[in-house]
Design a protein around this motif. Structure first.
Motif, short mmCIF file in Angstrom:
data_model
loop_
_atom_site.label_atom_id
_atom_site.label_comp_id
_atom_site.label_asym_id
_atom_site.label_seq_id
_atom_site.Cartn_x
_atom_site.Cartn_y
_atom_site.Cartn_z
N ARG A 192 0.83 -1.21 0.00
CA ARG A 192 0.00 0.00 0.00
C ARG A 192 0.85 1.25 0.00
O ARG A 192 0.63 2.19 -0.78
N TRP A 193 1.88 1.29 0.86
CA TRP A 193 2.71 2.48 0.94
C TRP A 193 3.65 2.60 -0.26
O TRP A 193 3.94 3.70 -0.72
N HIS A 237 1.30 9.22 9.21
CA HIS A 237 1.72 7.83 9.29
C HIS A 237 3.00 7.69 10.10
O HIS A 237 3.15 6.74 10.88
N LEU A 238 3.93 8.62 9.93
CA LEU A 238 5.24 8.51 10.59
C LEU A 238 5.22 8.97 12.05
O LEU A 238 6.21 8.75 12.76
N ALA A 239 4.15 9.57 12.49
CA ALA A 239 4.08 10.05 13.88
C ALA A 239 4.33 8.89 14.85
O ALA A 239 3.66 7.85 14.78
N PHE A 288 9.87 3.73 8.49
CA PHE A 288 8.61 3.91 7.76
C PHE A 288 7.61 2.81 8.08
O PHE A 288 6.42 3.08 8.19
N LEU A 289 8.10 1.59 8.22
CA LEU A 289 7.21 0.47 8.51
C LEU A 289 7.97 -0.53 9.36
O LEU A 289 9.15 -0.78 9.11
N LEU A 300 11.30 0.76 2.06
CA LEU A 300 10.41 1.92 2.04
C LEU A 300 11.08 3.16 2.60
O LEU A 300 10.77 4.28 2.18
N ASP A 301 12.00 2.99 3.54
CA ASP A 301 12.73 4.14 4.06
C ASP A 301 13.58 4.79 2.97
O ASP A 301 13.67 6.02 2.89
N ALA A 302 14.18 3.95 2.15
CA ALA A 302 14.95 4.48 1.03
C ALA A 302 14.04 5.10 -0.02
O ALA A 302 14.38 6.14 -0.61
#
Length: 205
Positions: free
Chosen positions: A91-92, A143-145, A150-151, A158-160
């Motif tokens: 999804r992300w 989302h990142l709060a 990231f996940l 996903l961080d990259a």
């Protein structure tokens, strides 16, 4: 050995970072947009493209990132878990590909979005693009709060993937990342990563 075709500071930065993270030997080739020789590698003309060294060329950033992460499981960058957890990663990834990344296109090439050629028309397009990118980053910030990565509890591809867009927002949105503290914290964490710093230095980005 892998060969990554990239353009400095473009979304190909994400694949460059993942190659550095997995620690396998690789080479890079810098390309210019519209380069006729590169069109023979990727007819779409977009970066990145990944040559696996055996004549197979993989394009599309999200596909490259997932492929590299699955191919090098010891790096711990892939999302493995339940169907729900893997769907969340998809999804992300799809959101970055289909919503966030395209929001910046009119900032880079406003001439593609109008037949007008007056500066005022380009400025209007850029302002609309900034507003759209702002809305997308509000979703990412929520989302990142409370999260470092990231996940999940560790870094992933996903961080990259999100990092190039964080850099674009920092430099191209009127207030940078000031309204998105969670995104800014993630950006700063990534920018301090030794491998990321090596990649940025290599690209001169």
């Amino acid at each position: 050995m892998f060969t990554l075709y990239y353009h400095p500071g473009a979304c190909s930065l994400a694949a460059h970072i993942v190659l550095e993270w997995i620690g396998e030997p690789y080479a890079t080739k810098e390309v210019a947009f519209g380069d006729k020789d590169y069109l023979k590698v990727n007819p779409a003309g977009a970066v990145p493209a990944l040559d696996d060294g055996e004549g197979w060329i993989l394009t599309q950033d999200a596909a490259i990132l997932r492929y590299l992460s699955l191919r090098s499981p010891k790096a711990g960058l892939a999302i493995h878990g339940s169907a729900r957890e893997e769907a969340e990663a998809d999804r992300w990834s799809f959101f970055i590909t289909g919503d966030l990344h395209p929001a910046f296109f009119p900032l880079f090439v406003p001439n593609r979005y109008t037949r007008a050629r007056e500066k005022e028309a380009f400025d209007d397009i850029r302002e609309a693009a900034k507003a759209l990118a702002h809305k997308k980053f509000a979703i990412v910030d929520a989302h990142l709060a409370g999260r470092r990565f990231f996940l999940s509890e560790r870094r992933s591809y996903l961080d990259a993937y999100i990092f190039p867009m964080e850099r674009w927002a920092q430099s191209m949105l009127d207030d940078g990342l000031s309204e998105f503290p969670s995104v800014r914290a993630h950006h700063d964490m990534m920018a301090a990563d030794p491998a990321v710093r090596n990649v940025l230095a290599a690209e001169g980005a």
